[in-house]
Structures are given as structure tokens and as C-alpha cells.
Design a protein around this motif. Sequence first.
Motif, PDB file in Angstrom:
ATOM      1  N   SER A 124      -6.895  -4.069   2.964  1.00  0.00           N
ATOM      2  CA  SER A 124      -7.287  -5.569   3.514  1.00  0.00           C
ATOM      3  C   SER A 124      -8.927  -5.871   3.273  1.00  0.00           C
ATOM      4  O   SER A 124      -9.521  -6.400   2.725  1.00  0.00           O
ATOM      5  CB  SER A 124      -6.959  -5.777   4.835  1.00  0.00           C
ATOM      6  N   ASP A 125      -9.407  -4.813   3.684  1.00  0.00           N
ATOM      7  CA  ASP A 125     -11.110  -4.560   3.709  1.00  0.00           C
ATOM      8  C   ASP A 125     -11.572  -4.774   2.186  1.00  0.00           C
ATOM      9  O   ASP A 125     -12.483  -5.501   1.877  1.00  0.00           O
ATOM     10  CB  ASP A 125     -11.630  -3.542   4.336  1.00  0.00           C
ATOM     11  N   ARG A 126     -10.849  -4.023   1.379  1.00  0.00           N
ATOM     12  CA  ARG A 126     -11.295  -4.036  -0.107  1.00  0.00           C
ATOM     13  C   ARG A 126     -10.941  -5.275  -0.674  1.00  0.00           C
ATOM     14  O   ARG A 126     -11.903  -6.074  -1.402  1.00  0.00           O
ATOM     15  CB  ARG A 126     -10.235  -2.962  -0.879  1.00  0.00           C
ATOM     16  N   LEU A 127      -9.721  -6.064  -0.301  1.00  0.00           N
ATOM     17  CA  LEU A 127      -9.531  -7.515  -0.721  1.00  0.00           C
ATOM     18  C   LEU A 127     -10.557  -8.567  -0.237  1.00  0.00           C
ATOM     19  O   LEU A 127     -10.854  -9.314  -1.005  1.00  0.00           O
ATOM     20  CB  LEU A 127      -8.234  -7.727  -0.534  1.00  0.00           C
ATOM     21  N   GLU A 153      -1.442   6.145  10.497  1.00  0.00           N
ATOM     22  CA  GLU A 153      -1.886   6.256   9.120  1.00  0.00           C
ATOM     23  C   GLU A 153      -1.650   5.045   8.200  1.00  0.00           C
ATOM     24  O   GLU A 153      -2.441   4.715   7.558  1.00  0.00           O
ATOM     25  CB  GLU A 153      -1.355   7.519   8.614  1.00  0.00           C
ATOM     26  N   ARG A 154      -0.293   4.355   8.221  1.00  0.00           N
ATOM     27  CA  ARG A 154      -0.009   3.334   7.369  1.00  0.00           C
ATOM     28  C   ARG A 154      -0.987   2.203   7.677  1.00  0.00           C
ATOM     29  O   ARG A 154      -1.430   1.469   6.809  1.00  0.00           O
ATOM     30  CB  ARG A 154       1.371   2.905   7.774  1.00  0.00           C
ATOM     31  N   TRP A 155      -1.249   2.031   9.229  1.00  0.00           N
ATOM     32  CA  TRP A 155      -2.150   1.006   9.636  1.00  0.00           C
ATOM     33  C   TRP A 155      -3.412   1.176   8.892  1.00  0.00           C
ATOM     34  O   TRP A 155      -4.143  -0.061   8.446  1.00  0.00           O
ATOM     35  CB  TRP A 155      -2.119   0.547  10.962  1.00  0.00           C
ATOM     36  N   ALA A 156      -3.949   2.289   8.899  1.00  0.00           N
ATOM     37  CA  ALA A 156      -5.380   2.472   8.464  1.00  0.00           C
ATOM     38  C   ALA A 156      -5.351   2.142   6.966  1.00  0.00           C
ATOM     39  O   ALA A 156      -6.496   1.867   6.266  1.00  0.00           O
ATOM     40  CB  ALA A 156      -5.660   4.087   8.719  1.00  0.00           C
ATOM     41  N   ARG A 157      -4.443   2.697   6.247  1.00  0.00           N
ATOM     42  CA  ARG A 157      -4.391   2.075   4.693  1.00  0.00           C
ATOM     43  C   ARG A 157      -4.299   0.817   4.469  1.00  0.00           C
ATOM     44  O   ARG A 157      -4.778   0.097   3.582  1.00  0.00           O
ATOM     45  CB  ARG A 157      -3.082   3.001   3.967  1.00  0.00           C
ATOM     46  N   ILE A 158      -3.596   0.070   5.279  1.00  0.00           N
ATOM     47  CA  ILE A 158      -3.279  -1.302   5.279  1.00  0.00           C
ATOM     48  C   ILE A 158      -4.475  -2.008   5.811  1.00  0.00           C
ATOM     49  O   ILE A 158      -5.216  -2.837   4.916  1.00  0.00           O
ATOM     50  CB  ILE A 158      -2.488  -2.088   6.187  1.00  0.00           C
ATOM     51  N   ARG A 159      -5.495  -1.782   6.411  1.00  0.00           N
ATOM     52  CA  ARG A 159      -6.602  -2.202   6.826  1.00  0.00           C
ATOM     53  C   ARG A 159      -7.651  -1.711   5.817  1.00  0.00           C
ATOM     54  O   ARG A 159      -8.329  -2.720   5.603  1.00  0.00           O
ATOM     55  CB  ARG A 159      -7.235  -1.614   8.252  1.00  0.00           C
ATOM     56  N   GLY A 205      -7.042 -20.213  -0.978  1.00  0.00           N
ATOM     57  CA  GLY A 205      -6.120 -20.421   0.037  1.00  0.00           C
ATOM     58  C   GLY A 205      -4.799 -20.083  -0.110  1.00  0.00           C
ATOM     59  O   GLY A 205      -3.938 -20.372   0.595  1.00  0.00           O
ATOM     60  N   ASN A 206      -4.415 -19.546  -1.278  1.00  0.00           N
ATOM     61  CA  ASN A 206      -2.716 -19.024  -1.369  1.00  0.00           C
ATOM     62  C   ASN A 206      -2.802 -17.685  -0.429  1.00  0.00           C
ATOM     63  O   ASN A 206      -3.520 -16.610  -0.526  1.00  0.00           O
ATOM     64  CB  ASN A 206      -2.594 -18.865  -2.864  1.00  0.00           C
ATOM     65  N   GLU A 207      -1.705 -17.902   0.271  1.00  0.00           N
ATOM     66  CA  GLU A 207      -1.222 -16.764   1.178  1.00  0.00           C
ATOM     67  C   GLU A 207      -0.837 -15.750   0.681  1.00  0.00           C
ATOM     68  O   GLU A 207       0.094 -15.830  -0.092  1.00  0.00           O
ATOM     69  CB  GLU A 207      -0.533 -17.266   2.445  1.00  0.00           C
ATOM     70  N   PHE A 208      -1.146 -14.459   1.040  1.00  0.00           N
ATOM     71  CA  PHE A 208      -0.409 -13.188   0.739  1.00  0.00           C
ATOM     72  C   PHE A 208      -0.476 -12.268   1.732  1.00  0.00           C
ATOM     73  O   PHE A 208      -1.289 -12.305   2.750  1.00  0.00           O
ATOM     74  CB  PHE A 208      -0.787 -12.754  -0.622  1.00  0.00           C
ATOM     75  N   CYS A 209       0.394 -11.124   1.864  1.00  0.00           N
ATOM     76  CA  CYS A 209       0.387 -10.264   2.601  1.00  0.00           C
ATOM     77  C   CYS A 209      -0.031  -8.635   2.146  1.00  0.00           C
ATOM     78  O   CYS A 209       0.283  -8.531   0.964  1.00  0.00           O
ATOM     79  CB  CYS A 209       1.810  -9.919   3.527  1.00  0.00           C
ATOM     80  N   VAL A 210      -0.624  -7.923   2.898  1.00  0.00           N
ATOM     81  CA  VAL A 210      -0.887  -6.531   2.671  1.00  0.00           C
ATOM     82  C   VAL A 210       0.081  -5.860   3.443  1.00  0.00           C
ATOM     83  O   VAL A 210      -0.111  -6.096   4.953  1.00  0.00           O
ATOM     84  CB  VAL A 210      -2.338  -6.074   2.830  1.00  0.00           C
ATOM     85  N   ALA A 211       0.745  -4.921   3.360  1.00  0.00           N
ATOM     86  CA  ALA A 211       1.701  -4.241   3.962  1.00  0.00           C
ATOM     87  C   ALA A 211       1.862  -2.702   3.463  1.00  0.00           C
ATOM     88  O   ALA A 211       1.591  -2.558   2.147  1.00  0.00           O
ATOM     89  CB  ALA A 211       3.087  -4.749   4.184  1.00  0.00           C
ATOM     90  N   ALA A 212       2.540  -1.658   4.047  1.00  0.00           N
ATOM     91  CA  ALA A 212       2.914  -0.590   3.547  1.00  0.00           C
ATOM     92  C   ALA A 212       4.179  -0.752   2.734  1.00  0.00           C
ATOM     93  O   ALA A 212       4.943  -1.516   2.886  1.00  0.00           O
ATOM     94  CB  ALA A 212       3.038   0.630   4.713  1.00  0.00           C
ATOM     95  N   VAL A 253       0.828  -1.045   0.069  1.00  0.00           N
ATOM     96  CA  VAL A 253      -0.079   0.116  -0.023  1.00  0.00           C
ATOM     97  C   VAL A 253       0.905   1.235  -0.125  1.00  0.00           C
ATOM     98  O   VAL A 253       1.769   1.430   0.871  1.00  0.00           O
ATOM     99  CB  VAL A 253      -0.883   0.121   1.366  1.00  0.00           C
ATOM    100  N   PRO A 254       0.742   2.152  -1.032  1.00  0.00           N
ATOM    101  CA  PRO A 254       1.656   3.420  -1.048  1.00  0.00           C
ATOM    102  C   PRO A 254       1.423   4.191  -0.120  1.00  0.00           C
ATOM    103  O   PRO A 254       0.311   4.397   0.683  1.00  0.00           O
ATOM    104  CB  PRO A 254       1.479   3.864  -2.576  1.00  0.00           C
ATOM    105  N   GLY A 255       2.196   5.346   0.066  1.00  0.00           N
ATOM    106  CA  GLY A 255       2.131   6.420   0.934  1.00  0.00           C
ATOM    107  C   GLY A 255       2.951   6.160   2.382  1.00  0.00           C
ATOM    108  O   GLY A 255       3.145   5.201   2.785  1.00  0.00           O
ATOM    109  N   HIS A 256       3.198   7.341   2.948  1.00  0.00           N
ATOM    110  CA  HIS A 256       4.086   7.332   4.211  1.00  0.00           C
ATOM    111  C   HIS A 256       3.160   8.014   5.151  1.00  0.00           C
ATOM    112  O   HIS A 256       1.965   8.340   5.036  1.00  0.00           O
ATOM    113  CB  HIS A 256       5.241   8.153   3.905  1.00  0.00           C
ATOM    114  N   GLY A 257       3.704   8.221   6.301  1.00  0.00           N
ATOM    115  CA  GLY A 257       3.086   8.878   7.606  1.00  0.00           C
ATOM    116  C   GLY A 257       3.147   8.099   8.565  1.00  0.00           C
ATOM    117  O   GLY A 257       3.983   7.495   8.901  1.00  0.00           O
ATOM    118  N   SER A 258       2.347   8.641   9.705  1.00  0.00           N
ATOM    119  CA  SER A 258       2.608   7.853  10.913  1.00  0.00           C
ATOM    120  C   SER A 258       2.326   6.480  10.971  1.00  0.00           C
ATOM    121  O   SER A 258       1.600   6.049  10.198  1.00  0.00           O
ATOM    122  CB  SER A 258       1.688   8.799  12.130  1.00  0.00           C
ATOM    123  N   PRO A 259       2.611   5.645  11.845  1.00  0.00           N
ATOM    124  CA  PRO A 259       2.125   4.345  11.929  1.00  0.00           C
ATOM    125  C   PRO A 259       0.728   4.126  11.886  1.00  0.00           C
ATOM    126  O   PRO A 259       0.245   3.184  11.371  1.00  0.00           O
ATOM    127  CB  PRO A 259       2.886   3.831  13.326  1.00  0.00           C
TER     128      PRO A 259
END
Length: 144
Positions: A108-111, A99-105, A134-141, A91-97
Amino acid sequence: MAARFSLTFDSVDAPVLGAFWKTALGYVDELPPAPSATRAEGLAQFDLPEDDLPEHGVWLCDPDGVGPHLSILNVPEPKTAKNRLHIDVRVPGHGSPDERWARIRAESDRLVRAGASIVDEVDGQHVVMADPEGNEFCVAATSA
């Protein structure tokens, strides 16, 4: 020069899994190899088994030509173990932890709405998910 690579997913329903990954990554259907006008025409040049049909596979690419190509192919056996390799959706973008967590969430909700499920959340850093098969993947900043 670095080597180019593509990724291949085994699948029980390539069109369903392909639709998910198109949504997840913003990919598009890859054009058939030239000079073929259709995927079926391109595959006809190979000596494939009679039951190996074009609709048993999906070929995707990054419309900007940056990311790897994806092939999603039907196979007879189901997934039986954890992936040894997985995709990280960044997930692109910077900011506070926070703010990053909100973008990750939000991603994740969209997916989840696109057919994925949440497997685990790791310390506000990333979300482990599973695609419709069932293929695992991660969402991160993205890296700072």
C-alpha cells in the motif's frame, strides 16, 4: 476452456493512469495488433472520430501472459460513482497475520508513492485504495 477477458478503464488522462497501473501490476505496454508496426497504424484501420488519437489510450498486458489485458481510454465525462467492479492487488506469501499485514501495508505504501491514496483499512485484512483518478481497488494477501 475458460473465456479470456480484458478490462477497460475510462479515464481523463490515459497516460497518467496507464503509468500508475504499469507500476502497480508490473505490466508492460501491449504491442500493436499484427501486422501494424505502431498503435497509430493499427487504429488507422478503424473509422474513428478525428479527435480519437492513439495518445488518448493506453494498452497494457502482463509480461507473463497470465493476467488480463488492460485498456485505458480517455472519455469526456468524469467518474461520478463507486466502481461496480474493482481490482484486488494480491500480495504473495504466507505467514502469521502480522506478517501478512506488514506485506499489505508495504505494498500500500509503495502504491501511495506511485500516486494512489488510501481510502480505508479493513480489520488487518485489506486496504481499500484509489488510483490517481479515484478508481477503487484493494490490496490484500493471497489466499492461504
